[in-house]
Each structure stands twice: as C-alpha cells, then as structure tokens.
Scaffold this active site. Sequence first.
Site, mmCIF file in Angstrom:
data_model
loop_
_atom_site.group_PDB
_atom_site.id
_atom_site.type_symbol
_atom_site.label_atom_id
_atom_site.label_comp_id
_atom_site.label_asym_id
_atom_site.label_seq_id
_atom_site.Cartn_x
_atom_site.Cartn_y
_atom_site.Cartn_z
ATOM 1 N N GLY A 164 66.425 31.342 46.026
ATOM 2 C CA GLY A 164 65.787 30.501 47.036
ATOM 3 C C GLY A 164 65.699 31.197 48.384
ATOM 4 O O GLY A 164 64.672 31.108 49.082
ATOM 5 N N CYS A 165 66.759 31.907 48.751
ATOM 6 C CA CYS A 165 66.731 32.652 50.015
ATOM 7 C C CYS A 165 65.694 33.764 49.969
ATOM 8 O O CYS A 165 64.964 33.992 50.946
ATOM 9 C CB CYS A 165 68.111 33.235 50.312
ATOM 10 S SG CYS A 165 69.323 32.030 50.893
ATOM 11 N N ALA A 166 65.621 34.485 48.848
ATOM 12 C CA ALA A 166 64.631 35.563 48.728
ATOM 13 C C ALA A 166 63.226 35.024 48.969
ATOM 14 O O ALA A 166 62.435 35.617 49.714
ATOM 15 C CB ALA A 166 64.727 36.216 47.355
ATOM 16 N N TYR A 193 70.894 29.887 44.896
ATOM 17 C CA TYR A 193 70.960 30.165 46.332
ATOM 18 C C TYR A 193 70.265 31.477 46.677
ATOM 19 O O TYR A 193 69.436 31.540 47.595
ATOM 20 C CB TYR A 193 72.432 30.191 46.757
ATOM 21 C CG TYR A 193 72.689 30.810 48.099
ATOM 22 C CD1 TYR A 193 72.127 30.271 49.251
ATOM 23 C CD2 TYR A 193 73.510 31.931 48.227
ATOM 24 C CE1 TYR A 193 72.372 30.845 50.493
ATOM 25 C CE2 TYR A 193 73.757 32.502 49.456
ATOM 26 C CZ TYR A 193 73.183 31.957 50.587
ATOM 27 O OH TYR A 193 73.414 32.525 51.812
ATOM 28 N N PHE A 246 62.690 34.152 52.691
ATOM 29 C CA PHE A 246 62.431 35.338 53.513
ATOM 30 C C PHE A 246 61.001 35.821 53.300
ATOM 31 O O PHE A 246 60.311 36.202 54.257
ATOM 32 C CB PHE A 246 63.429 36.446 53.192
ATOM 33 C CG PHE A 246 64.761 36.299 53.883
ATOM 34 C CD1 PHE A 246 64.854 36.411 55.260
ATOM 35 C CD2 PHE A 246 65.911 36.052 53.164
ATOM 36 C CE1 PHE A 246 66.077 36.273 55.922
ATOM 37 C CE2 PHE A 246 67.132 35.917 53.794
ATOM 38 C CZ PHE A 246 67.231 36.022 55.182
#
Length: 427
Positions: free
Chosen positions: A390-392, A387, A395
């Site tokens: 993947g978010c990094a 998670y 962004f």
Amino acid sequence: MAGMSVADMAGLFLRPDAPIRIEAFDGSSLGPHDAPVCIQVKNSRAVYYMAEHPGELGLARAYLQGDIDSPQLIPADPYEVFKGLTAVKPYVRRPDPRGLARALATIASHGIRLPHAPAIEGPSRLKRLSEGLVPHSKAGDAATVSYHYDQSNEFYAMFLGPSMTYTCALFDSPATSLEDAQKAKLNLVLDKLGLKAGDRLLDIGCGWGSMEILAARRGIHVLGVTLSQEQVSWGQEWIRREGLEDVAEVRLMDYRDVPETGFDAVCSLGMMEHVGIKHYPQYFAEIFDKLKPGGMLLNHQITRTNSYVGKSAGPFIDRYIFPDGQLASPGEIETKIHDAGFEVVHEENLRQHYALTLHHWNANLRSHWDEAVALVGEPKARLWGLYMAGCALNFELNTIQIHQYLCVRPGSDGTDAYPLRPWWDAR
C-alpha cells in the site's frame, strides 16, 4: 443472508459498470467474470467487520483474518490488486439511504454481532489515553515504538535483508540491488554531512545499527539511540562482531535524554513520523542544542504531499503500524526547521526511491513467506505485505513523499564556512 445478498450490498456502493467482480459466500456475485480484479467475501464475519467499521479498518480486519481475498492476490505482495482497485475508485458512489437501511436490517436479522478484532490489532487512541499513554510523551513514544519495532529481529531480517535498514534506499537505476541502494543512501547521508574520521555523529532513531557500522568504518565516532530493545540488542551485537566498540555505540534512550552535546552532525532517518507535529519545535530545538556551531543536521522523513489534508494516520495505520503517527507537508517542516534557528542548505524528494525500496521488501517477504508465517503467524505476515504494498502504491501516486533536509546550525559569524557548491555526489 435473507433480504439483500452480499452482492446487492456491494452494489449499493458501486456503479454497475465498475471494473470489479464481487463473489460472496452466499452464492451471490456482482460484475463481469473477466473483470481485472475479483474480491471474494469468504464468510459473514467480513460483513460484520464492515458494518461495524465501514472503510479501511473493517476491510483490514477482514483481510488479515482471511475473510476477504482475491484470486489475483499474493499475500506477501498485494500490490497488483491494490493497483487494480485504484481503477475502481471513480465508480464508487454514495449509497441510497433506503438501500443502506435495508442492508443494515438484513445484517441485523441474523443477530447483532461484534466479532473480535484480530489478535495483532493494537489499542485505539482512546484506549491508549485511558492507560496514560499520552501521544508523544516519553512513555507514549516508548510504548508505540516498541509496538512497531519489538516484533522479531528475525522477521524484519526476512524482508529488510542483510543491511537491516528500514528507510528509503537510493537507486542509481531500477536495476540497482537493494543492498547497494541502502549502502548508497547511508553514504549519501554521511557525505552530505561532510563528516571525516574523528568527527562525532548522533543518529536519532538508529534502528538496527546500519548507520553506526558504516560511519564507524569511516572512523567517525557515532552514537545511535532508539526506544526499541530488540534493535539495541541487534545493534550492539553487530558492533561487537565488527570490532567497532571504540567508535560506535547504540543505546536504549530517548533522544531528549542524550546528555552529550557538541556533535559535529546529527542524522534522523525515518524517525520524525513518530514525533508529532506540535512537537516539531521542541524536536528541532533539542537537535540545535546538541550540535556545535557550524554542525549539520540531515533530517529524512515521510511527508504529506500538501498541507491541507489531515495530519494524523487513519485507523488502520494507527492501530496496526504506527500508533500516533503524523505526517506534515514539506513546507510546514521546513518552516519549523528555520524557526528553530537552522539554515536549510539543501532539500530533495526521494519519493520514487521509496517506492522501489518497498517493492524490494515485498519481494523479500514473498521469498520468505512460509518462514514468516511460521514465525509470526499469517495475519501478521499479511499485515506487513499489505502495509508495504500500500505504501509503494501511495508513493507512486504521489499521495506521500519522502524528503531529506540538510541544515546547518549557524555560528556567531554566520554559516559561510560550508562550500559554495554541493560537496557530495548527487547521484
């Protein structure tokens, strides 16, 4: 598997020149040995997961169970593999219907199987509704917030670090430490709100209490509310340990049930993702009513980059991370703020800062990997690594952003009481 091999099935979806290698349990392979990314399909369960739920949910289930892997992958931080996979996207193609039918026939020839989802997977939207958990009702919000945050304070501490701050930090440079960056973010919020000793602050979705501690040290009277019992226990103990009970409080309470009004300021850091877009008018109206005239709101939330993509989270995020989570675009949010009666004084995007924050969290998880696996099990530890990495990446790719809105509740004589120019250090 008789009929098509796993590599043949993968080839239905990939052009022959795709920069990826697939290696499967049946001995088949696809792509060059020196491809920048190699994905290993370890067993037939991965194939059944993908057949039942093609896309992110099937892939996530297989990855969390260890059914798919990669020699380049670090479970605590799979960022580099994700980044490599972005280069594969232009090579993905729509499968030929006859080839797809043949693949499904090959799978079915081994029996129709629906393998159990990982034990850590949450219920679907339909299942939650059948249990009476209406999205963004008080009961629904309590259940979904508890699902995400009532995991283990010890586990969260492993990757959040001593600040226990689960929102975007503020970096002077990439070399800034996570602790310094988190402290800078909290100070920025308080500075933007223009708070001084003796003022009253309401912190909606207060997490583990880091804002309460810093505000109270400044002499600000602060009330934090959260729907997570684990966070309340941590925050209350932290306040007692610091001897700040006379100025700081954390309650297990829905923000809609806070009886006090007349606050000098309200902050909401990383909570709006749980509100639900159709509830934005009610949310901002509640905050408006809790502020005194001239009082300020600092709203800090993840956003979509534009307004024409879907608002709701995909099945992976919905079942594993933020049930019922929704993201709107910056313009849509600002419109709702104005419609509630606020004046927006300042807005900024901290997208790059959140990518840096997430890289720090992944690095912390990596350094505590064995402890994390022992505490919560490998599937859950893999989940948080997946998670956050993947978010990094998202962004960095500008798929998502994070915006701060500084707003004022106008008084009867307007809002010209605030200074003509920004009064905070904008670094």
